[in-house]
Design a protein around this motif. Structure first.
Motif, PDB file in Angstrom:
ATOM      1  N   GLU A  43     -27.612 -27.432  31.130  1.00 25.61           N
ATOM      2  CA  GLU A  43     -29.037 -27.498  30.767  1.00 25.61           C
ATOM      3  C   GLU A  43     -29.192 -28.069  29.353  1.00 25.61           C
ATOM      4  OE1 GLU A  43     -31.103 -23.946  31.858  1.00 25.61           O
ATOM      5  OE2 GLU A  43     -32.781 -24.405  30.533  1.00 25.61           O
ATOM      6  N   ASN A  44     -28.333 -27.589  28.438  1.00 26.54           N
ATOM      7  CA  ASN A  44     -28.454 -28.040  27.040  1.00 26.54           C
ATOM      8  C   ASN A  44     -28.093 -29.504  26.859  1.00 26.54           C
ATOM      9  OD1 ASN A  44     -29.427 -25.631  26.171  1.00 26.54           O
ATOM     10  ND2 ASN A  44     -27.471 -24.874  25.376  1.00 26.54           N
ATOM     11  N   LEU A  45     -27.012 -29.954  27.524  1.00 25.22           N
ATOM     12  CA  LEU A  45     -26.632 -31.366  27.367  1.00 25.22           C
ATOM     13  C   LEU A  45     -27.675 -32.285  27.985  1.00 25.22           C
ATOM     14  CD1 LEU A  45     -22.754 -31.467  27.970  1.00 25.22           C
ATOM     15  CD2 LEU A  45     -23.992 -31.868  25.844  1.00 25.22           C
ATOM     16  N   ALA A  46     -28.255 -31.846  29.111  1.00 28.41           N
ATOM     17  CA  ALA A  46     -29.294 -32.676  29.737  1.00 28.41           C
ATOM     18  C   ALA A  46     -30.482 -32.803  28.797  1.00 28.41           C
ATOM     19  CB  ALA A  46     -29.718 -32.072  31.076  1.00 28.41           C
ATOM     20  N   SER A  47     -30.875 -31.692  28.143  1.00 24.99           N
ATOM     21  CA  SER A  47     -32.039 -31.827  27.264  1.00 24.99           C
ATOM     22  C   SER A  47     -31.669 -32.510  25.945  1.00 24.99           C
ATOM     23  CB  SER A  47     -32.767 -30.493  27.050  1.00 24.99           C
ATOM     24  OG  SER A  47     -31.910 -29.568  26.506  1.00 24.99           O
ATOM     25  N   LEU A  48     -30.419 -32.365  25.511  1.00 30.23           N
ATOM     26  CA  LEU A  48     -30.000 -33.127  24.315  1.00 30.23           C
ATOM     27  C   LEU A  48     -30.033 -34.626  24.612  1.00 30.23           C
ATOM     28  CD1 LEU A  48     -26.997 -31.034  22.947  1.00 30.23           C
ATOM     29  CD2 LEU A  48     -28.980 -31.758  21.614  1.00 30.23           C
ATOM     30  N   ALA A  49     -29.539 -34.999  25.795  1.00 30.24           N
ATOM     31  CA  ALA A  49     -29.470 -36.432  26.133  1.00 30.24           C
ATOM     32  C   ALA A  49     -30.853 -37.039  26.334  1.00 30.24           C
ATOM     33  CB  ALA A  49     -28.619 -36.622  27.391  1.00 30.24           C
ATOM     34  N   THR A  50     -31.798 -36.230  26.785  1.00 33.51           N
ATOM     35  CA  THR A  50     -33.117 -36.813  27.071  1.00 33.51           C
ATOM     36  C   THR A  50     -34.151 -36.511  25.978  1.00 33.51           C
ATOM     37  OG1 THR A  50     -33.598 -34.865  28.423  1.00 33.51           O
ATOM     38  CG2 THR A  50     -32.859 -36.845  29.600  1.00 33.51           C
ATOM     39  N   GLN A  51     -34.030 -35.328  25.328  1.00 30.24           N
ATOM     40  CA  GLN A  51     -35.056 -34.965  24.341  1.00 30.24           C
ATOM     41  C   GLN A  51     -34.497 -34.678  22.949  1.00 30.24           C
ATOM     42  OE1 GLN A  51     -37.052 -31.529  26.075  1.00 30.24           O
ATOM     43  NE2 GLN A  51     -36.428 -32.336  28.052  1.00 30.24           N
ATOM     44  N   GLY A  52     -33.165 -34.724  22.836  1.00 29.78           N
ATOM     45  CA  GLY A  52     -32.550 -34.514  21.525  1.00 29.78           C
ATOM     46  C   GLY A  52     -32.489 -33.075  21.066  1.00 29.78           C
ATOM     47  N   ARG A  53     -32.726 -32.097  21.971  1.00 32.97           N
ATOM     48  CA  ARG A  53     -32.606 -30.708  21.517  1.00 32.97           C
ATOM     49  C   ARG A  53     -32.064 -29.808  22.638  1.00 32.97           C
ATOM     50  NH1 ARG A  53     -38.214 -28.475  22.805  1.00 32.97           N
ATOM     51  NH2 ARG A  53     -38.986 -30.238  23.956  1.00 32.97           N
ATOM     52  N   ALA A  54     -31.400 -28.723  22.218  1.00 29.87           N
ATOM     53  CA  ALA A  54     -30.823 -27.779  23.182  1.00 29.87           C
ATOM     54  C   ALA A  54     -31.594 -26.476  23.102  1.00 29.87           C
ATOM     55  CB  ALA A  54     -29.364 -27.530  22.840  1.00 29.87           C
ATOM     56  N   MET A  55     -31.873 -25.865  24.250  1.00 27.69           N
ATOM     57  CA  MET A  55     -32.747 -24.683  24.258  1.00 27.69           C
ATOM     58  C   MET A  55     -32.033 -23.380  24.607  1.00 27.69           C
ATOM     59  SD  MET A  55     -35.642 -26.002  23.535  1.00 27.69           S
ATOM     60  CE  MET A  55     -36.918 -24.860  24.038  1.00 27.69           C
ATOM     61  N   ARG A  56     -31.023 -23.460  25.492  1.00 33.45           N
ATOM     62  CA  ARG A  56     -30.496 -22.205  26.044  1.00 33.45           C
ATOM     63  C   ARG A  56     -29.300 -21.668  25.279  1.00 33.45           C
ATOM     64  NH1 ARG A  56     -29.269 -21.674  32.295  1.00 33.45           N
ATOM     65  NH2 ARG A  56     -28.515 -19.601  31.705  1.00 33.45           N
ATOM     66  N   ALA A  57     -29.156 -20.338  25.322  1.00 31.80           N
ATOM     67  CA  ALA A  57     -28.015 -19.684  24.681  1.00 31.80           C
ATOM     68  C   ALA A  57     -27.163 -19.022  25.769  1.00 31.80           C
ATOM     69  CB  ALA A  57     -28.498 -18.626  23.702  1.00 31.80           C
ATOM     70  N   TYR A  58     -25.855 -19.104  25.609  1.00 32.75           N
ATOM     71  CA  TYR A  58     -24.950 -18.349  26.491  1.00 32.75           C
ATOM     72  C   TYR A  58     -24.915 -16.919  25.969  1.00 32.75           C
ATOM     73  CZ  TYR A  58     -20.664 -16.572  28.541  1.00 32.75           C
ATOM     74  OH  TYR A  58     -19.752 -15.788  29.204  1.00 32.75           O
ATOM     75  N   GLU A  59     -25.235 -15.987  26.854  1.00 33.06           N
ATOM     76  CA  GLU A  59     -25.350 -14.599  26.387  1.00 33.06           C
ATOM     77  C   GLU A  59     -24.136 -13.741  26.733  1.00 33.06           C
ATOM     78  OE1 GLU A  59     -29.178 -13.711  27.985  1.00 33.06           O
ATOM     79  OE2 GLU A  59     -30.190 -14.743  26.331  1.00 33.06           O
ATOM     80  N   GLY A  60     -23.027 -14.408  27.051  1.00 29.17           N
ATOM     81  CA  GLY A  60     -21.788 -13.669  27.284  1.00 29.17           C
ATOM     82  C   GLY A  60     -21.643 -13.138  28.696  1.00 29.17           C
ATOM     83  N   LYS A  61     -22.407 -13.729  29.640  1.00 26.93           N
ATOM     84  CA  LYS A  61     -22.378 -13.193  31.008  1.00 26.93           C
ATOM     85  C   LYS A  61     -21.024 -13.448  31.683  1.00 26.93           C
ATOM     86  CE  LYS A  61     -25.157 -13.110  35.170  1.00 26.93           C
ATOM     87  NZ  LYS A  61     -26.166 -13.791  35.960  1.00 26.93           N
ATOM     88  N   VAL A  62     -20.493 -12.385  32.307  1.00 29.26           N
ATOM     89  CA  VAL A  62     -19.227 -12.457  33.055  1.00 29.26           C
ATOM     90  C   VAL A  62     -19.382 -11.574  34.289  1.00 29.26           C
ATOM     91  CG1 VAL A  62     -16.725 -12.024  32.985  1.00 29.26           C
ATOM     92  CG2 VAL A  62     -17.909 -12.612  30.870  1.00 29.26           C
ATOM     93  N   PHE A  63     -18.815 -12.009  35.408  1.00 22.69           N
ATOM     94  CA  PHE A  63     -18.788 -11.162  36.614  1.00 22.69           C
ATOM     95  C   PHE A  63     -17.391 -11.278  37.212  1.00 22.69           C
ATOM     96  CE2 PHE A  63     -18.856 -10.269  41.054  1.00 22.69           C
ATOM     97  CZ  PHE A  63     -19.797  -9.273  41.227  1.00 22.69           C
TER      98      PHE A  63
END
Ligand SMILES: Cc1cc2nc3c(=O)[nH]c(=O)nc-3n(C[C@H](O)[C@H](O)[C@H](O)COP(=O)(O)OP(=O)(O)OC[C@H]3O[C@@H](n4cnc5c(N)ncnc54)[C@H](O)[C@@H]3O)c2cc1C
Length: 378
Positions: A309-329
């Motif tokens: 999600e972040n790379l797609a928005s960096l490539a198209t809009q120049g900014r990253a929005m999401r944070a990885y919150e440490g999710k593991v299963f």
């Protein structure tokens, strides 16, 4: 044109590439974005299957698929391992001598088990971290006439549940063969409890007590004396064995060490943005990060979704929005036909439930669904 280069076509690289191909389909078709995946192998291995290979429950041929068959259209895939990283000039160079420039780079080269890092361990111990080793473990279990089984674990290692799963599965394996009166189990662990996750340790200790598995904590293997069948620890203790099963300590890949991207092959990585420390256009996924979190396929999967999600928005809009919150299963096989799971993130610890058959069957189903999961269909 924006160029995104992904190094490593395992769990993380494949999920990330497919995620980007889906999100950036129009831009890729219009020639505005180029997604390139560079890997070391034409084949993709489902590594958790190695555990089942060791118990004769999965054929090793079932572990593999061709990587190009897992990738969405639009991804440029080359089997050509990266040998050097020039992060100051935004370039990587491959074994065949090709240089790839990038605007954004994702590194997901995984990790490797190093039984040779403890003297005597590679010669005496059996493990499940390569196809060859899992097949040898399968033969060793089949041929074992009975005696003392030691399970010796080094850190760090990928899949935090493997030491417990090996113990639970061996117990049921020898129970089915009516050999429980002929075998004893000693489980060792490097820290002051039997698992790195506190609640998992509490749950597993009760299971071990019920099963009569002896455990020794604060046991960091120093050397193995194959002639005397003894494992010596850094702490000065000794464990005797007739069959030595090990989860060897791991390192990141040699290429990471050689390029001085991180000590022991682990790249310093920001825990939520997944950016390599000191770089804003280089990201790291999966086992290769130095984030103190489980090195697991699920960790990698959740990280790849965030990074996609972040790379797609960096490539198209120049900014990253999401944070990885440490999710593991992580599933935990608690024997031959019962399993539980540990689900957690940076804020919430796992709370394993009592094992059930249903969870075990779900895990077996996931062993097949994995191929859909890396394609991005799950
Ligand atoms: C026995 C076992 C049981 C496991 N059980 C579980 C489980 O139950 N649940 C779970 O979540 N996880 C489990 N795992 C862990 C899981 O498989 C890994 O954590 C996961 O595969 C890590 O993904 P990754 O993308 O970081 O690395 P990998 O999937 O290992 O991929 C690394 C990729 O990088 C490529 N590569 C290496 N060097 C280069 C280079 N120089 N240039 C280009 N490409 C390169 C490799 O060819 C490979 O394709 C288990 C692992 C094992 C071994």
């Amino acid at each position: 044109m924006r160029r995104i280069v992904i190094v490593g076509g395992g769990t993380g690289g494949t999920i990330l590439a497919n995620n980007l191909a889906r999100r950036l389909r129009r831009e890729i078709e219009a020639g505005q974005v180029l997604v390139t995946l560079l890997s070391a192998s034409p084949r993709h291995m489902y590594q958790p299957g190695l555990l089942y290979v060791a118990f004769g429950k999965m054929a090793s041929s079932d572990l593999y698929r061709d990587e190009d068959g897992l990738l969405a259209p639009g991804i440029q895939f080359y089997v050509d391992p990266v040998e050097s990283f020039d992060l100051d000039h935004n370039e990587v160079k491959t074994k065949s001598g090709v240089t790839y420039g990038y605007d954004y780079l994702a590194i997901c080269t995984g990790s490797r088990a190093l039984p040779t890092s403890v003297p005597g361990l590679a010669e005496a111990g059996h493990h499940v971290y390569t196809e060859e080793a899992a097949l040898k473990t399968c033969s060793a279990l089949k041929d074992f006439p009975g005696g003392r089984i030691a399970i010796v674990t080094g850190v760090p290692h990928k899949c935090p549940m493997v030491p417990l799963e090996l113990t639970f599965m061996m117990y049921d394996y020898f129970k089915d063969r009516e050999m429980l009166d002929k075998v004893s189990f000693t489980y060792t662990y490097p820290i002051g409890r039997i698992h790195s996750l506190e609640n998992v340790a509490k749950w597993a200790a009760k299971e071990f007590d019920r099963m009569g598995v002896h455990y020794e904590t604060l046991f960091n293997a120093k050397e193995v004396d194959g002639a005397k069948r003894q494992v010596h620890s850094e702490e000065g203790t000794v464990v005797d064995y007739d069959l030595l099963i090990t989860v060897p300590p791991h390192k990141g890949m040699e290429v990471i060490e050689k390029n001085k991207l991180g000590a022991s092959g682990w790249i310093p990585t920001h825990r939520t943005s997944l950016a390599m420390e000191g770089r804003d256009n280089v990201f790291v996924l999966g086992d290769t990060t130095n984030i103190p979190i489980s090195k697991a396929g699920s960790t990698t999967h959740y990280e790849a979704e965030v990074l996609g999600e972040n790379l797609a928005s960096l490539a198209t809009q120049g900014r990253a929005m999401r944070a990885y919150e440490g999710k593991v299963f992580c599933f935990i096989e608690a024997g031959k036909d019962r399993a539980t799971y540990a689900s957690f993130d940076y804020k919430s610890p796992p709370q394993p439930e009592p094992p059930t058959r249903a969870i075990h069957w779900f895990k077996l189903a996931y062993n097949r669904l994995y191929w859909n999961s890396v394609r991005g269909l799950l």
